[in-house]
Design a protein around this motif. Sequence first.
Motif, PDB file in Angstrom:
ATOM      1  N   MET A  95      48.352  27.449  40.025  1.00  0.00           N
ATOM      2  CA  MET A  95      47.912  28.918  39.742  1.00  0.00           C
ATOM      3  C   MET A  95      46.425  28.161  41.093  1.00  0.00           C
ATOM      4  SD  MET A  95      47.577  30.509  36.485  1.00  0.00           S
ATOM      5  CE  MET A  95      47.156  32.275  37.280  1.00  0.00           C
ATOM      6  N   LEU A  96      45.835  27.476  41.231  1.00  0.00           N
ATOM      7  CA  LEU A  96      44.595  27.658  41.880  1.00  0.00           C
ATOM      8  C   LEU A  96      45.210  27.070  43.738  1.00  0.00           C
ATOM      9  CD1 LEU A  96      41.173  27.182  42.825  1.00  0.00           C
ATOM     10  CD2 LEU A  96      42.304  24.349  42.271  1.00  0.00           C
ATOM     11  N   ASN A 359      41.339  37.834  42.457  1.00  0.00           N
ATOM     12  CA  ASN A 359      40.425  38.389  44.139  1.00  0.00           C
ATOM     13  C   ASN A 359      40.405  39.661  44.076  1.00  0.00           C
ATOM     14  OD1 ASN A 359      42.909  36.952  45.775  1.00  0.00           O
ATOM     15  ND2 ASN A 359      40.987  35.868  45.471  1.00  0.00           N
ATOM     16  N   ILE A 360      40.489  40.228  43.388  1.00  0.00           N
ATOM     17  CA  ILE A 360      39.936  41.589  44.101  1.00  0.00           C
ATOM     18  C   ILE A 360      38.589  42.240  43.026  1.00  0.00           C
ATOM     19  CG2 ILE A 360      40.704  44.440  44.032  1.00  0.00           C
ATOM     20  CD1 ILE A 360      41.968  42.657  46.439  1.00  0.00           C
ATOM     21  N   GLY A 362      37.830  40.112  39.906  1.00  0.00           N
ATOM     22  CA  GLY A 362      37.197  38.854  39.596  1.00  0.00           C
ATOM     23  C   GLY A 362      37.997  38.606  38.069  1.00  0.00           C
ATOM     24  N   PRO A 363      37.819  37.565  37.644  1.00  0.00           N
ATOM     25  CA  PRO A 363      38.790  37.091  36.450  1.00  0.00           C
ATOM     26  C   PRO A 363      38.641  37.465  34.928  1.00  0.00           C
ATOM     27  CG  PRO A 363      36.409  35.607  36.553  1.00  0.00           C
ATOM     28  CD  PRO A 363      37.032  36.469  37.785  1.00  0.00           C
ATOM     29  N   THR A 364      38.077  38.296  35.095  1.00  0.00           N
ATOM     30  CA  THR A 364      37.357  38.819  33.750  1.00  0.00           C
ATOM     31  C   THR A 364      38.889  40.413  33.928  1.00  0.00           C
ATOM     32  OG1 THR A 364      35.835  40.619  34.585  1.00  0.00           O
ATOM     33  CG2 THR A 364      34.883  38.291  33.007  1.00  0.00           C
ATOM     34  N   THR A 365      39.186  40.648  34.973  1.00  0.00           N
ATOM     35  CA  THR A 365      40.486  41.980  35.076  1.00  0.00           C
ATOM     36  C   THR A 365      41.184  41.223  35.308  1.00  0.00           C
ATOM     37  OG1 THR A 365      39.488  41.915  37.275  1.00  0.00           O
ATOM     38  CG2 THR A 365      38.002  43.195  36.451  1.00  0.00           C
ATOM     39  N   ALA A 366      41.358  40.253  35.439  1.00  0.00           N
ATOM     40  CA  ALA A 366      42.904  39.311  36.006  1.00  0.00           C
ATOM     41  C   ALA A 366      42.945  38.771  34.302  1.00  0.00           C
ATOM     42  CB  ALA A 366      42.324  38.130  37.237  1.00  0.00           C
ATOM     43  N   ALA A 367      42.461  38.281  33.295  1.00  0.00           N
ATOM     44  CA  ALA A 367      42.556  38.059  32.218  1.00  0.00           C
ATOM     45  C   ALA A 367      42.906  39.348  31.604  1.00  0.00           C
ATOM     46  CB  ALA A 367      41.330  37.084  31.650  1.00  0.00           C
ATOM     47  N   ALA A 368      41.943  40.309  31.664  1.00  0.00           N
ATOM     48  CA  ALA A 368      42.498  42.377  31.157  1.00  0.00           C
ATOM     49  C   ALA A 368      43.569  42.683  31.383  1.00  0.00           C
ATOM     50  CB  ALA A 368      41.314  42.520  30.987  1.00  0.00           C
ATOM     51  N   MET A 369      43.994  41.710  32.395  1.00  0.00           N
ATOM     52  CA  MET A 369      45.640  42.774  32.429  1.00  0.00           C
ATOM     53  C   MET A 369      46.505  41.294  32.216  1.00  0.00           C
ATOM     54  SD  MET A 369      47.528  42.443  36.869  1.00  0.00           S
ATOM     55  CE  MET A 369      49.681  42.857  36.966  1.00  0.00           C
ATOM     56  N   VAL A 385      40.982  29.450  36.875  1.00  0.00           N
ATOM     57  CA  VAL A 385      41.051  29.710  38.491  1.00  0.00           C
ATOM     58  C   VAL A 385      39.903  31.052  39.046  1.00  0.00           C
ATOM     59  CG1 VAL A 385      42.710  30.339  40.233  1.00  0.00           C
ATOM     60  CG2 VAL A 385      43.259  28.609  38.491  1.00  0.00           C
ATOM     61  N   GLY A 386      40.030  32.093  38.569  1.00  0.00           N
ATOM     62  CA  GLY A 386      39.338  32.987  38.560  1.00  0.00           C
ATOM     63  C   GLY A 386      37.770  33.072  39.453  1.00  0.00           C
ATOM     64  N   THR A 387      37.424  31.788  38.135  1.00  0.00           N
ATOM     65  CA  THR A 387      35.913  31.659  37.708  1.00  0.00           C
ATOM     66  C   THR A 387      35.739  30.807  39.720  1.00  0.00           C
ATOM     67  OG1 THR A 387      36.380  29.698  36.917  1.00  0.00           O
ATOM     68  CG2 THR A 387      35.260  31.580  35.513  1.00  0.00           C
TER      69      THR A 387
END
Length: 408
Positions: A95-96, A359-360, A362-369, A385-387
């Motif tokens: 994923m990186l 990207n758009i 951050g990792p917290t919103t991506a994790a939330a999704m 990866v998001g960090t």
Amino acid sequence: MEKTLIQPDDMITLWGIIVVWAAVSIFLEQRFSWASKISGAIIALVGAIVLSNTGVIPTESPVYDAIWAFIIPLAIPLLLFHVNFKKIWQESGRMLIIFLLSSIGTVAGTIISFFLLKDHIPYLDKIGAMMSASYVGGGVNFAAMAGKFEAPGEMVSATIVADNLMMAIYFVVLMIIPTMAFFRKRFAHPHVLEVEAGKGENDGKTLAESFWARKDISLKDMALSVGTAFFLVIVSFKIAAFLDGVIPSGEDVSFFMNLLNGLFGDKYLVLTTITFLALALFPRYFEGINGSQEIGTLLIYLFFVVIGVPASIPLIIQNAPLLLIFVAIIVIVNMIISLVAGKLFKYNLEEILLVSNANIGGPTTAAAMAIAKGWKNLIGPILVVGTIGYIIGNYIGTTLGLWFATLL
């Protein structure tokens, strides 16, 4: 003072409102499936926009400044404590690569959008720095660049309005894409199929509640998490201040020296770099601390509330239409490059959508999704990866901002 129900200097009430609404957002996300799908971050933002536009809370206050000055710097190391370099490559190496390719989409989109609109939007060099950094690593980077480039408050507010609206729209789009036949036919989507085959396995809990289940967290864990974060912030900010004073900058100095000052004299960049050095040198210490992710995420929720506060509807009418176009171009280019690169390198649809989200937003919103969608095996990797976006986003934003300044 503003004519609002709560005055800007009523600090205990404003702190209370911010913390309570962040708590409500987290509760709703974990209690109700509809809120879990929207994500607590969006709920926090929208709630703050409603409160500020209905005259309940002011759009400016020392309390909000404190969030930017203290809460965000603390959240950065806390959210990074869980990162393990071996796991980045073992679990997240795949994923990186697509994350970095997606980041190239943000850079390309920012450059294209800047040249199209630089004669129509004031301070676009500063806004370009903020948005390129934000759309690689998320809202934390936006705060870092806003503080670094000292953009006028009204333009920051207008940009936040456009950014918030764009993020909300884009997250909805990302949530819908996996359900569309067009994308299902063209991309592998094993995680979607796994969820559809095993619905009803959560014991009545929302996916967010399942992910953020109770963990073994002691008083010592909490003390070490917060204490270590404060220590790293102090050391990093002192080093950054020293380097900022030593490395020359200004109009009479070369672009290269300004770039060096921008990179090594920036407290947020130094903070993220020092934190990663600490993680590399003392991996066992950080592995032994529980709760840092929870504390850091709670602090980020306070930030989500605060960045929604200045989203004034009149500002949308006055300033945000062109800014909305500016950020929309960045997001569209990011999405196109992410999907094309993902298709070429045979990535799953879920991986592509999550890295674009990281990207758009951050990792917290991506994790939330990932949590909302039930893609359990991707939650950990996208957080890891998001960090990375926290670090490279600030470097990208600083570089583009300094370059754009020479073109205006």
